[in-house]
Design a protein around this motif. Sequence first.
Motif, PDB file in Angstrom:
ATOM      1  N   ALA A 120       0.851  -1.202   0.000  1.00  0.00           N
ATOM      2  CA  ALA A 120       0.000   0.000   0.000  1.00  0.00           C
ATOM      3  C   ALA A 120       0.885   1.250   0.000  1.00  0.00           C
ATOM      4  O   ALA A 120       0.631   2.213  -0.731  1.00  0.00           O
ATOM      5  N   THR A 121       1.943   1.205   0.798  1.00  0.00           N
ATOM      6  CA  THR A 121       2.855   2.355   0.898  1.00  0.00           C
ATOM      7  C   THR A 121       3.592   2.568  -0.427  1.00  0.00           C
ATOM      8  O   THR A 121       3.673   3.679  -0.932  1.00  0.00           O
ATOM      9  N   SER A 122       4.087   1.468  -1.008  1.00  0.00           N
ATOM     10  CA  SER A 122       4.855   1.598  -2.253  1.00  0.00           C
ATOM     11  C   SER A 122       4.031   2.216  -3.369  1.00  0.00           C
ATOM     12  O   SER A 122       4.557   2.922  -4.221  1.00  0.00           O
ATOM     13  N   HIS A 123       2.750   1.924  -3.380  1.00  0.00           N
ATOM     14  CA  HIS A 123       1.898   2.378  -4.488  1.00  0.00           C
ATOM     15  C   HIS A 123       0.944   3.510  -4.117  1.00  0.00           C
ATOM     16  O   HIS A 123       0.063   3.842  -4.902  1.00  0.00           O
ATOM     17  N   ASP A 124       1.078   4.050  -2.927  1.00  0.00           N
ATOM     18  CA  ASP A 124       0.154   5.104  -2.468  1.00  0.00           C
ATOM     19  C   ASP A 124      -1.294   4.681  -2.627  1.00  0.00           C
ATOM     20  O   ASP A 124      -2.110   5.381  -3.238  1.00  0.00           O
ATOM     21  N   ARG A 125      -1.626   3.531  -2.092  1.00  0.00           N
ATOM     22  CA  ARG A 125      -2.974   2.996  -2.297  1.00  0.00           C
ATOM     23  C   ARG A 125      -3.777   2.911  -1.012  1.00  0.00           C
ATOM     24  O   ARG A 125      -3.216   2.794   0.077  1.00  0.00           O
ATOM     25  N   THR A 126      -5.087   2.900  -1.186  1.00  0.00           N
ATOM     26  CA  THR A 126      -5.978   2.622  -0.065  1.00  0.00           C
ATOM     27  C   THR A 126      -6.434   1.171  -0.177  1.00  0.00           C
ATOM     28  O   THR A 126      -6.905   0.749  -1.244  1.00  0.00           O
ATOM     29  N   PHE A 127      -6.281   0.429   0.895  1.00  0.00           N
ATOM     30  CA  PHE A 127      -6.699  -0.976   0.919  1.00  0.00           C
ATOM     31  C   PHE A 127      -7.866  -1.174   1.868  1.00  0.00           C
ATOM     32  O   PHE A 127      -7.899  -0.597   2.956  1.00  0.00           O
ATOM     33  N   ILE A 128      -8.799  -1.996   1.443  1.00  0.00           N
ATOM     34  CA  ILE A 128      -9.854  -2.447   2.357  1.00  0.00           C
ATOM     35  C   ILE A 128      -9.542  -3.906   2.662  1.00  0.00           C
ATOM     36  O   ILE A 128      -9.423  -4.732   1.759  1.00  0.00           O
ATOM     37  N   ILE A 129      -9.394  -4.210   3.952  1.00  0.00           N
ATOM     38  CA  ILE A 129      -9.090  -5.590   4.342  1.00  0.00           C
ATOM     39  C   ILE A 129     -10.290  -6.145   5.108  1.00  0.00           C
ATOM     40  O   ILE A 129     -10.654  -5.627   6.165  1.00  0.00           O
ATOM     41  N   GLU A 130     -10.918  -7.151   4.507  1.00  0.00           N
ATOM     42  CA  GLU A 130     -12.109  -7.733   5.152  1.00  0.00           C
ATOM     43  C   GLU A 130     -11.687  -8.896   6.033  1.00  0.00           C
ATOM     44  O   GLU A 130     -11.019  -9.824   5.593  1.00  0.00           O
TER      45      GLU A 130
END
Length: 319
Positions: free
Chosen positions: A157-167
């Motif tokens: 997530a950090t490497s790609h500047d992403r928002t993750f939803i973890i279910e």
Amino acid sequence: MKKIAVLTSGGDSPGMNAAIRAVVRKGIYSGLEVYGVYQGYAGLMNGKIKRLDLGSVGDIIHRGGTILYSARSEEFKKDESQYLAIEQLRKHEIEGLVVIGGDGSYRGAAKLTEKGFPCIGLPGTIDNDIAGTDYTIGFDTALNTVISSIDKIRDTATSHDRTFIIEVMGRHAGDIALFSGLASGAESILIPERNHEINEIVQKLQKGIERGKKHSIIVLAEGVCSAHDLAKSLEKDYQIETRISVLGHIQRGGSPSGFDRVLASRLGARAVEVLLEGRGGRAIGMQKQKIVDNDIMEILSQKDPLPEGVYTLSQQLSI
Ligand code: F6P
């Protein structure tokens, strides 16, 4: 009492084997014959009962799953099935039963006790949603599995500047989401015990972006909604692109943590003592480091409270 039995029922959890081992060894140590019932209540109705000796539970304390197998049984909710189960136990002259499982399993144990067969409940579920115990067997291991997964996802997530939803798991209880979210520094934690407005989630994400934060972790308990639905809505209504990760049954497996092994051993041994004291219909738990037993019907009538302080703290630390 000369003979007792043990079964595992409902969703399995890491540490169930350690609990089985404790029941068997403490039983034999106390001069009892101990029997294993295979495949939960379904197996009990079908007479899948075998004597266990010290060796039967050797080399299992560190293994996930349950050597006795588990099942969810709709059939067992019927009175006639419960009488049949008691008949099967009595055929082997078994006089007490230890049931390791979650609330559905406790309900079965309460029904058998009501019908004259003493049962003891041990809290075995990753959900940590049983009243009368601070922790259930398997919760700590599942928590660590989730935390190590989130740590890995955070890297990418950090490497790609992403928002993750973890279910994560938890249809009715948000403990796994809450504790893992707090322990992994999640930006948002969504649990079934709270109403969550999507606006609030978005505001939090935007606040983070404003102060230069480009990646985010949202931990979502499955009981709130699916990660797919949340992702769709964030994309469609707020143009926020996310990636999702549904951890699923990986949370139920794996070698139990030290905490779960010790908890399972203590609770399992106590279950045998309580049966030997001639008491059935009890639910064993650990409260404030002490092993306790409570009326199983009372436990079933209570909702395990969400640790409010932990929730508040998670909110304060994720501003
Ligand atoms: O009760 C434990 C649990 O793992 C829940 O968290 C989850 O919702 C459910 O079991 C899944 O059950 P199954 O394995 O039967 O799909």
